[in-house]
Write a protein that holds these residues in place. Sequence first.
Motif, mmCIF file in Angstrom:
data_model
loop_
_atom_site.group_PDB
_atom_site.id
_atom_site.type_symbol
_atom_site.label_atom_id
_atom_site.label_comp_id
_atom_site.label_asym_id
_atom_site.label_seq_id
_atom_site.Cartn_x
_atom_site.Cartn_y
_atom_site.Cartn_z
ATOM 1 N N ASN A 231 0.810 -1.217 0.000
ATOM 2 C CA ASN A 231 0.000 0.000 0.000
ATOM 3 C C ASN A 231 0.844 1.267 0.000
ATOM 4 O OD1 ASN A 231 -2.377 -1.482 0.069
ATOM 5 N ND2 ASN A 231 -2.456 -1.515 2.301
ATOM 6 N N CYS A 232 2.172 1.105 0.138
ATOM 7 C CA CYS A 232 3.059 2.270 0.193
ATOM 8 C C CYS A 232 3.449 2.691 -1.223
ATOM 9 C CB CYS A 232 4.286 1.959 1.047
ATOM 10 S SG CYS A 232 3.874 1.526 2.743
ATOM 11 N N GLN A 233 2.454 2.970 -2.020
ATOM 12 C CA GLN A 233 2.627 3.391 -3.410
ATOM 13 C C GLN A 233 1.759 4.628 -3.660
ATOM 14 O OE1 GLN A 233 2.741 0.291 -6.437
ATOM 15 N NE2 GLN A 233 2.320 -1.257 -4.886
ATOM 16 N N TRP A 234 2.031 5.265 -4.805
ATOM 17 C CA TRP A 234 1.172 6.379 -5.188
ATOM 18 C C TRP A 234 -0.228 5.870 -5.535
ATOM 19 C CZ3 TRP A 234 2.222 11.277 -4.315
ATOM 20 C CH2 TRP A 234 3.550 11.677 -4.186
ATOM 21 N N GLN A 254 7.901 9.251 -10.197
ATOM 22 C CA GLN A 254 7.519 8.105 -10.997
ATOM 23 C C GLN A 254 6.425 7.362 -10.260
ATOM 24 O OE1 GLN A 254 11.047 5.774 -11.704
ATOM 25 N NE2 GLN A 254 11.715 7.086 -13.384
ATOM 26 N N ASP A 255 5.549 6.721 -10.989
ATOM 27 C CA ASP A 255 4.491 5.958 -10.353
ATOM 28 C C ASP A 255 5.094 4.733 -9.665
ATOM 29 O OD1 ASP A 255 2.024 5.234 -9.512
ATOM 30 O OD2 ASP A 255 1.181 4.843 -11.499
ATOM 31 N N GLY A 256 4.407 4.218 -8.667
ATOM 32 C CA GLY A 256 4.900 3.032 -7.964
ATOM 33 C C GLY A 256 5.145 3.320 -6.503
ATOM 34 N N GLY A 291 -15.378 8.508 5.078
ATOM 35 C CA GLY A 291 -14.767 7.246 5.475
ATOM 36 C C GLY A 291 -13.859 6.648 4.416
ATOM 37 N N GLN A 292 -13.332 7.480 3.517
ATOM 38 C CA GLN A 292 -12.495 6.980 2.428
ATOM 39 C C GLN A 292 -11.209 6.335 2.955
ATOM 40 O OE1 GLN A 292 -13.635 10.140 2.839
ATOM 41 N NE2 GLN A 292 -13.895 11.207 0.875
ATOM 42 N N THR A 293 -10.741 5.325 2.254
ATOM 43 C CA THR A 293 -9.477 4.671 2.606
ATOM 44 C C THR A 293 -8.371 4.990 1.609
ATOM 45 O OG1 THR A 293 -10.132 2.654 1.409
ATOM 46 C CG2 THR A 293 -10.660 2.762 3.770
ATOM 47 N N ASP A 294 -8.678 5.761 0.567
ATOM 48 C CA ASP A 294 -7.668 6.112 -0.429
ATOM 49 C C ASP A 294 -8.239 7.180 -1.352
ATOM 50 O OD1 ASP A 294 -5.227 6.001 -1.682
ATOM 51 O OD2 ASP A 294 -5.576 4.143 -2.757
ATOM 52 N N GLN A 295 -7.347 7.736 -2.197
ATOM 53 C CA GLN A 295 -7.727 8.630 -3.299
ATOM 54 C C GLN A 295 -8.415 9.912 -2.804
ATOM 55 O OE1 GLN A 295 -9.763 6.561 -6.425
ATOM 56 N NE2 GLN A 295 -9.347 8.132 -7.971
#
Length: 329
Positions: A231-234, A254-256, A291-295
């Motif tokens: 989960n430690c990614q963009w 860079q993505d990733g 309650g979002q977990t991302d984005q």
Amino acid sequence: MQAISSIYRHVRDNARHHLWIFWENQPEHRKFAVRNLLFTHISSLFSGTPPYEYWRQAKAYFDPLLTSQVDVFNLKALPPPPKTEYKRIAIHAHIFYPELASELLHYFNQFPAPFDLYISSPHEQDNALLTAFFSQCLQIEKLVIQITPNQGRDLAPLFAAFGTALSSYDYLCHIHTKKSIGTNSIGQLWRQYLWSGLLSSQNQRLEKIWSLLESHSLVYPQKFHWINVMNCQWGANYTQGVELCQNLGITPPQDGFVEFPTGTMFWAQAKSLAPLLQMGLTFSDFDEELGQTDQTLAHTLERLIGYLALAQGEKIALIKNPLLLNHYP
């Protein structure tokens, strides 16, 4: 020879199958730690499988030996730093759960230096309680409490409410009252790990952290051992991360994978974080709390805190996880 090879493959595949079942049956919060141990100590059983190869890529990225910008320190083993004049220190604490204030005050009462405390809370009814509570601490020179919208979690108050004020200090610490609720079953243990790593005064820990801040722009604990490094990614935050970097005038990532303080608690040189503190974010820039977990913008900024230091050519100091069986990348 062919028969021996066939027997070996059978034994290997059978062992791997049973270990996969063992891993799948682990409680969700332990899966990642168990996987790290299996992949580290019996890698020959899993080599070539997609999960192992993906984990190996993560391990290679986060291995501090492979980058000159990330250092890992065992604070307990470091010698006491020479006595110097204390810097101007500020702490921002986002207190969503006021019942954790007493735990926080315990740390503050042991502080070896005076500091200014900036508190944000989304609950108007907690204002008087927090004022009375933290006014007891003799080490707090200035206490600022601001009721903020329940939006952008702990990072919106950091940047939108206090960003300009905090940028004038030498060192700043950002913490919040992480708690185990709903799907977050490890919040309590995770908070205790981060708070003790960042706020404990035992063995001159704080003085050692401040000494590291003389040469490192960020200091924070290694990843908590029950967190999935994948989960430690963009991830879904990459596009917004690129846009923010362009606005800040730094090279887009860079993505990733990306190195950042998972859990969003850290010590920092204020001047290194100044581009974010002073970029003029407002609460309206942050996503409504659903309650979002991302984005969300908060998730993007969490990653950008680490990337900003690296993009500016600065160094990050990781506080080694004291767990004996810590095999996190």
